[in-house]
Scaffold this active site. Structure first.
Site, short mmCIF file in Angstrom:
data_model
loop_
_atom_site.label_atom_id
_atom_site.label_comp_id
_atom_site.label_asym_id
_atom_site.label_seq_id
_atom_site.Cartn_x
_atom_site.Cartn_y
_atom_site.Cartn_z
N ASP A 202 0.78 -1.30 -0.04
CA ASP A 202 -0.01 -0.02 -0.02
C ASP A 202 0.79 1.31 0.01
O ASP A 202 0.46 2.27 0.90
CB ASP A 202 -0.94 -0.03 1.16
CG ASP A 202 -2.16 -0.94 1.13
OD1 ASP A 202 -2.05 -1.88 0.13
OD2 ASP A 202 -2.89 -1.16 2.10
N LYS B 89 -6.94 -4.60 -3.34
CA LYS B 89 -7.60 -5.20 -2.20
C LYS B 89 -8.69 -4.02 -1.50
O LYS B 89 -8.44 -2.84 -1.92
CB LYS B 89 -6.67 -5.79 -1.08
CG LYS B 89 -5.75 -4.54 -0.55
CD LYS B 89 -4.93 -5.10 0.45
CE LYS B 89 -3.85 -4.03 1.03
NZ LYS B 89 -4.39 -3.43 2.33
N THR C 44 0.36 0.46 6.68
CA THR C 44 1.02 0.84 7.64
C THR C 44 1.45 -0.29 8.60
O THR C 44 0.80 -1.32 8.34
CB THR C 44 0.45 1.78 8.64
OG1 THR C 44 -0.85 0.97 9.23
CG2 THR C 44 0.13 3.08 7.93
N THR C 45 2.54 -0.27 9.42
CA THR C 45 3.02 -1.39 9.95
C THR C 45 2.15 -2.15 10.98
O THR C 45 1.81 -3.39 10.83
CB THR C 45 4.22 -1.21 10.95
OG1 THR C 45 4.94 -0.08 10.12
CG2 THR C 45 5.03 -2.30 11.16
N ASP C 46 1.29 -1.21 11.66
CA ASP C 46 0.33 -1.64 12.57
C ASP C 46 -1.08 -2.24 11.87
O ASP C 46 -1.76 -2.90 12.84
CB ASP C 46 0.00 -0.70 13.58
CG ASP C 46 -0.21 0.72 13.09
OD1 ASP C 46 0.65 1.11 12.11
OD2 ASP C 46 -1.25 1.20 13.39
N VAL C 47 -1.33 -1.80 10.65
CA VAL C 47 -2.58 -1.92 10.16
C VAL C 47 -2.46 -3.10 8.89
O VAL C 47 -2.63 -4.30 9.21
CB VAL C 47 -3.79 -0.72 9.84
CG1 VAL C 47 -4.66 -1.04 9.22
CG2 VAL C 47 -3.50 0.21 10.97
N CYS C 48 -2.22 -2.51 7.63
CA CYS C 48 -2.22 -3.44 6.43
C CYS C 48 -1.09 -4.32 6.56
O CYS C 48 -1.46 -5.63 6.05
CB CYS C 48 -2.26 -2.39 5.03
SG CYS C 48 -4.02 -1.65 5.27
#
Length: 222
Positions: free
Chosen positions: A27, A127, A156-160
């Site tokens: 992304d 997606k 982002t590291t914490d989400v996607c």
């Protein structure tokens, strides 16, 4: 030669094979990295996301040179919004995105930022969800190519990134998160996401640096 990583080197058996390894670039789109995109509109600073571009490109070059598959993902809804549930429409309105083309596949913001090295032979997966395996053909593409090992970069590291990594783990892929080639607008969340990969002795995979990943890929360069 394996890649130096924590809590153990990657892969676990010491056999790094580019033919079964794919680099995922998650992304890195205008809507996340631009000053007027979705991320900025939500009040986050896209600067940390832009800062990883040199590392991501360096890993792409090393992966491509070694013979790995390179996969880019893009997140967004259909231009006609037919894939939005009422909840997603409500969240979009709540975020102040009503009447905009932010995170729509018809918009310029949906495209990967031009600074990222996208090659014609790379694979692009579109997606809707945070996870790149949900409602996409990503798994089919990877299985068709015999891919069993995945390297993760992007935002982002914490989400996607993390959601896709967890999906991959449940599908028995071997995962490596490149900690300085992924980023978030929330540094605490970024660090927490990195830590979560390593808990329970690497329950979701392992973590390594750009430098160590490149060194490992160069050692097995085709």
């Amino acid at each position: 030669m394996p890649i130096a990583a924590r809590p153990f080197d990657y892969p676990y058996d010491g056999h790094l094979d580019p033919a079964v390894t794919a680099l995922l670039v998650i992304d890195l789109q205008m809507d996340f990295l631009s000053p007027d995109g979705y991320f900025a509109r939500k009040g986050y600073d896209p600067a940390p996301l832009r800062a990883i571009i040199p590392n991501v490109n360096a890993v792409i070059a090393a992966a491509r040179g070694a013979g790995c598959t390179v996969v880019h993902t893009r997140q967004g809804y259909r231009a006609d919004r037919a894939d939005m549930t009422p909840y997603e429409v409500w969240r979009r309105r709540r975020a102040g995105l009503d009447g905009t083309e932010v995170l729509l596949r018809s918009s310029p913001g949906y495209e990967i930022v031009p600074e990222i090295d996208v090659h014609p032979d790379d694979i692009i997966v579109d997606k809707t969800a945070n996870g790149a395996f949900t409602y996409t053909d990503l798994e089919h593409v990877l299985r068709a190519r015999g891919i069993t090992h995945l390297l993760f970069t992007g935002c982002t590291t914490d989400v996607c990134v993390h959601t896709t990594l967890r999906e991959a783990q449940d599908r028995n892929f071997q995962n490596l998160l490149i900690e300085d080639a992924c980023a978030s607008g929330d540094q605490y969340a970024h660090q927490a996401a990195i830590h979560m990969v390593t808990v329970e002795d690497g329950i979701f995979g392992v973590v390594a640096t750009t430098k160590d990943v490149i060194a490992g890929l160069k050692a097995v360069r085709r």
